[in-house]
Design a protein around this motif. Sequence first.
Motif, PDB file in Angstrom:
ATOM      1  N   VAL A  43       0.885  -1.198   0.114  1.00 12.15           N
ATOM      2  CA  VAL A  43       0.093   0.052   0.077  1.00 12.15           C
ATOM      3  C   VAL A  43       0.862   1.293  -0.245  1.00 12.15           C
ATOM      4  CG1 VAL A  43      -1.846   1.267   1.371  1.00 12.15           C
ATOM      5  CG2 VAL A  43      -1.921  -1.039   1.097  1.00 12.15           C
ATOM      6  N   LEU A  44       0.662   2.092  -1.096  1.00  8.92           N
ATOM      7  CA  LEU A  44       1.641   3.375  -1.181  1.00  8.92           C
ATOM      8  C   LEU A  44       0.708   4.596  -0.640  1.00  8.92           C
ATOM      9  CD1 LEU A  44       3.242   2.544  -4.622  1.00  8.92           C
ATOM     10  CD2 LEU A  44       4.069   2.109  -2.229  1.00  8.92           C
ATOM     11  N   ASP A  45       1.296   5.805  -0.473  1.00  9.00           N
ATOM     12  CA  ASP A  45       0.555   6.731  -0.457  1.00  9.00           C
ATOM     13  C   ASP A  45       0.431   7.283  -1.742  1.00  9.00           C
ATOM     14  OD1 ASP A  45       0.294   6.793   2.595  1.00  9.00           O
ATOM     15  OD2 ASP A  45       1.988   7.810   2.817  1.00  9.00           O
ATOM     16  N   GLY A  46      -0.786   8.113  -1.964  1.00  9.21           N
ATOM     17  CA  GLY A  46      -0.893   8.570  -3.407  1.00  9.21           C
ATOM     18  C   GLY A  46      -0.638  10.108  -3.204  1.00  9.21           C
ATOM     19  N   TYR A  47      -1.153  10.956  -4.287  1.00 10.82           N
ATOM     20  CA  TYR A  47      -0.712  12.357  -4.255  1.00 10.82           C
ATOM     21  C   TYR A  47      -1.308  13.466  -3.282  1.00 10.82           C
ATOM     22  CZ  TYR A  47      -4.934  13.672  -6.672  1.00 10.82           C
ATOM     23  OH  TYR A  47      -6.326  13.589  -6.904  1.00 10.82           O
ATOM     24  N   ALA A  48      -2.158  12.672  -2.491  1.00 10.46           N
ATOM     25  CA  ALA A  48      -2.907  13.613  -1.491  1.00 10.46           C
ATOM     26  C   ALA A  48      -3.334  12.702  -0.372  1.00 10.46           C
ATOM     27  CB  ALA A  48      -4.062  14.256  -2.215  1.00 10.46           C
ATOM     28  N   PRO A  49      -3.764  13.087   0.720  1.00  8.14           N
ATOM     29  CA  PRO A  49      -4.175  12.206   1.865  1.00  8.14           C
ATOM     30  C   PRO A  49      -5.419  11.304   1.645  1.00  8.14           C
ATOM     31  CG  PRO A  49      -3.560  14.561   2.782  1.00  8.14           C
ATOM     32  CD  PRO A  49      -3.701  14.646   1.171  1.00  8.14           C
ATOM     33  N   PHE A  50      -6.200  11.906   0.691  1.00  7.40           N
ATOM     34  CA  PHE A  50      -7.269  10.821   0.384  1.00  7.40           C
ATOM     35  C   PHE A  50      -7.015   9.660  -0.706  1.00  7.40           C
ATOM     36  CE2 PHE A  50      -7.413  14.786  -2.040  1.00  7.40           C
ATOM     37  CZ  PHE A  50      -7.580  14.340  -3.284  1.00  7.40           C
ATOM     38  N   CYS A  51      -5.907   9.686  -1.032  1.00  5.86           N
ATOM     39  CA  CYS A  51      -5.540   8.676  -2.013  1.00  5.86           C
ATOM     40  C   CYS A  51      -4.471   7.810  -1.587  1.00  5.86           C
ATOM     41  CB  CYS A  51      -4.882   9.613  -3.481  1.00  5.86           C
ATOM     42  SG  CYS A  51      -4.574   8.599  -4.951  1.00  5.86           S
ATOM     43  N   LYS A  52      -4.800   6.453  -1.944  1.00  6.55           N
ATOM     44  CA  LYS A  52      -4.049   5.324  -1.588  1.00  6.55           C
ATOM     45  C   LYS A  52      -3.883   4.607  -2.917  1.00  6.55           C
ATOM     46  CE  LYS A  52      -3.566   6.124   2.901  1.00  6.55           C
ATOM     47  NZ  LYS A  52      -2.417   6.663   3.174  1.00  6.55           N
ATOM     48  N   LEU A  53      -2.672   3.925  -3.014  1.00  8.88           N
ATOM     49  CA  LEU A  53      -2.463   3.185  -4.172  1.00  8.88           C
ATOM     50  C   LEU A  53      -2.075   1.481  -3.572  1.00  8.88           C
ATOM     51  CD1 LEU A  53       0.331   5.076  -5.699  1.00  8.88           C
ATOM     52  CD2 LEU A  53      -2.274   5.355  -6.360  1.00  8.88           C
ATOM     53  N   HIS A  54      -3.164   0.662  -3.960  1.00  9.92           N
ATOM     54  CA  HIS A  54      -2.757  -0.631  -3.663  1.00  9.92           C
ATOM     55  C   HIS A  54      -2.362  -1.516  -4.772  1.00  9.92           C
ATOM     56  CE1 HIS A  54      -6.063  -1.015   0.002  1.00  9.92           C
ATOM     57  NE2 HIS A  54      -5.421   0.277   0.038  1.00  9.92           N
ATOM     58  N   VAL A  55      -1.076  -2.123  -4.390  1.00 11.05           N
ATOM     59  CA  VAL A  55      -0.478  -2.792  -5.405  1.00 11.05           C
ATOM     60  C   VAL A  55      -0.676  -4.484  -5.242  1.00 11.05           C
ATOM     61  CG1 VAL A  55       1.822  -3.443  -6.264  1.00 11.05           C
ATOM     62  CG2 VAL A  55       1.490  -0.961  -5.274  1.00 11.05           C
ATOM     63  N   TYR A  56      -1.193  -4.796  -6.478  1.00  9.34           N
ATOM     64  CA  TYR A  56      -1.206  -6.271  -6.425  1.00  9.34           C
ATOM     65  C   TYR A  56      -0.562  -6.993  -7.615  1.00  9.34           C
ATOM     66  CZ  TYR A  56      -5.787  -5.252  -3.917  1.00  9.34           C
ATOM     67  OH  TYR A  56      -6.533  -4.788  -3.123  1.00  9.34           O
ATOM     68  N   ARG A  57       0.021  -8.231  -7.245  1.00  7.08           N
ATOM     69  CA  ARG A  57       0.693  -8.919  -8.292  1.00  7.08           C
ATOM     70  C   ARG A  57      -0.408  -9.123  -9.305  1.00  7.08           C
ATOM     71  NH1 ARG A  57       5.257 -10.430 -10.123  1.00  7.08           N
ATOM     72  NH2 ARG A  57       6.304  -9.936  -7.964  1.00  7.08           N
ATOM     73  N   ASN A  58      -0.199  -9.106 -10.756  1.00  7.89           N
ATOM     74  CA  ASN A  58      -1.225  -9.101 -11.571  1.00  7.89           C
ATOM     75  C   ASN A  58      -1.477 -10.585 -11.704  1.00  7.89           C
ATOM     76  OD1 ASN A  58      -2.702  -8.928 -14.061  1.00  7.89           O
ATOM     77  ND2 ASN A  58      -1.034  -8.251 -15.444  1.00  7.89           N
ATOM     78  N   TYR A 112      -9.535   6.388  -3.748  1.00 11.89           N
ATOM     79  CA  TYR A 112      -9.920   7.637  -3.123  1.00 11.89           C
ATOM     80  C   TYR A 112     -10.885   7.411  -1.847  1.00 11.89           C
ATOM     81  CZ  TYR A 112      -8.436  10.955  -6.810  1.00 11.89           C
ATOM     82  OH  TYR A 112      -7.847  12.068  -7.480  1.00 11.89           O
ATOM     83  N   SER A 113     -10.669   8.001  -1.052  1.00 10.54           N
ATOM     84  CA  SER A 113     -11.611   7.866   0.303  1.00 10.54           C
ATOM     85  C   SER A 113     -12.657   8.154  -0.093  1.00 10.54           C
ATOM     86  CB  SER A 113     -11.171   8.745   1.298  1.00 10.54           C
ATOM     87  OG  SER A 113     -11.236   9.993   1.186  1.00 10.54           O
ATOM     88  N   ARG A 114     -13.865   7.440   0.576  1.00 12.29           N
ATOM     89  CA  ARG A 114     -15.336   7.792   0.740  1.00 12.29           C
ATOM     90  C   ARG A 114     -15.568   9.185   0.931  1.00 12.29           C
ATOM     91  NH1 ARG A 114     -18.789   4.623   4.512  1.00 12.29           N
ATOM     92  NH2 ARG A 114     -16.717   4.479   5.478  1.00 12.29           N
ATOM     93  N   GLU A 115     -14.842  10.092   1.833  1.00 10.93           N
ATOM     94  CA  GLU A 115     -14.973  11.389   2.026  1.00 10.93           C
ATOM     95  C   GLU A 115     -14.655  12.158   0.841  1.00 10.93           C
ATOM     96  OE1 GLU A 115     -14.920   8.969   5.649  1.00 10.93           O
ATOM     97  OE2 GLU A 115     -13.254   9.458   4.155  1.00 10.93           O
ATOM     98  N   GLN A 116     -13.607  11.870   0.107  1.00 10.92           N
ATOM     99  CA  GLN A 116     -13.283  12.633  -1.221  1.00 10.92           C
ATOM    100  C   GLN A 116     -14.203  12.350  -2.191  1.00 10.92           C
ATOM    101  OE1 GLN A 116     -11.131  14.907  -1.504  1.00 10.92           O
ATOM    102  NE2 GLN A 116     -11.217  15.406  -3.599  1.00 10.92           N
ATOM    103  N   LEU A 117     -14.761  11.041  -2.154  1.00 10.17           N
ATOM    104  CA  LEU A 117     -15.550  10.945  -3.465  1.00 10.17           C
ATOM    105  C   LEU A 117     -16.947  11.656  -3.095  1.00 10.17           C
ATOM    106  CD1 LEU A 117     -14.875   7.302  -4.178  1.00 10.17           C
ATOM    107  CD2 LEU A 117     -14.509   9.150  -5.746  1.00 10.17           C
ATOM    108  N   GLN A 118     -17.499  11.889  -1.889  1.00 14.40           N
ATOM    109  CA  GLN A 118     -18.612  12.754  -1.543  1.00 14.40           C
ATOM    110  C   GLN A 118     -18.274  14.124  -1.869  1.00 14.40           C
ATOM    111  OE1 GLN A 118     -21.647  11.503   0.192  1.00 14.40           O
ATOM    112  NE2 GLN A 118     -22.079  13.931  -0.186  1.00 14.40           N
ATOM    113  N   LYS A 119     -17.105  14.543  -1.747  1.00 11.39           N
ATOM    114  CA  LYS A 119     -16.736  16.118  -1.720  1.00 11.39           C
ATOM    115  C   LYS A 119     -16.889  16.416  -3.558  1.00 11.39           C
ATOM    116  CE  LYS A 119     -12.730  19.180  -1.377  1.00 11.39           C
ATOM    117  NZ  LYS A 119     -11.455  19.290  -1.146  1.00 11.39           N
TER     118      LYS A 119
END
Length: 184
Positions: A43-58, A112-119
């Motif tokens: 799990v990586l941090d994205g470009y903003a606090p509301f963004c996360k990157l989940h890395v999965y083996r393809n 994106y977090s639920r809160e950001q998508l609401q915004k």
Amino acid sequence: MSIYLTPFARPRLFPRTPRPNTIQDCSAEQFEQYLNANAADVVLDGYAPFCKLHVYRNWTTTRCLTVPVTDENRHLLRSAYEARNRDELPVLVRWFEGVDVPVANYLVVILYSREQLQKEGSPIDADWGVVGCLYTATPDEIPMAPITMMRNALGVEEGGSGVPIDRAAYQRAVEFWQANANWR
């Protein structure tokens, strides 16, 4: 933690008419189920606090999202003005046609977090919403396209997130995207 495939991401990752440069070997529903049933490898941090990157083996045969630009393939680059959906303004994009692309080793799911998508006017019932996915050779983020950074800085009214441009990140993105391009 629950994950939902948003209406924004669904047609881009799983178009009605399948394309070779989108997710392969599973439906949108199977993709969402996989994300909810399997923990990310990283799990990586994205470009903003509301963004996360989940890395999965393809787990699919999805191919890498980008190809390096070389003197041998530069003539295969194409460009046009396009919008990601009906509500956004078209921007200049470029891509390769007719290139051989390897299968990606990783799927980097952009959440994106639920809160950001609401915004942004896209409420969800899950904790996180998929807004995109990168198909990569390494378990790393591909820099966001410079035009996406600009759109984000314009705000939610223009299809962005309202996050200001980070000049250093923008310069890194320009360097990457000058040397690489998507393909179709």
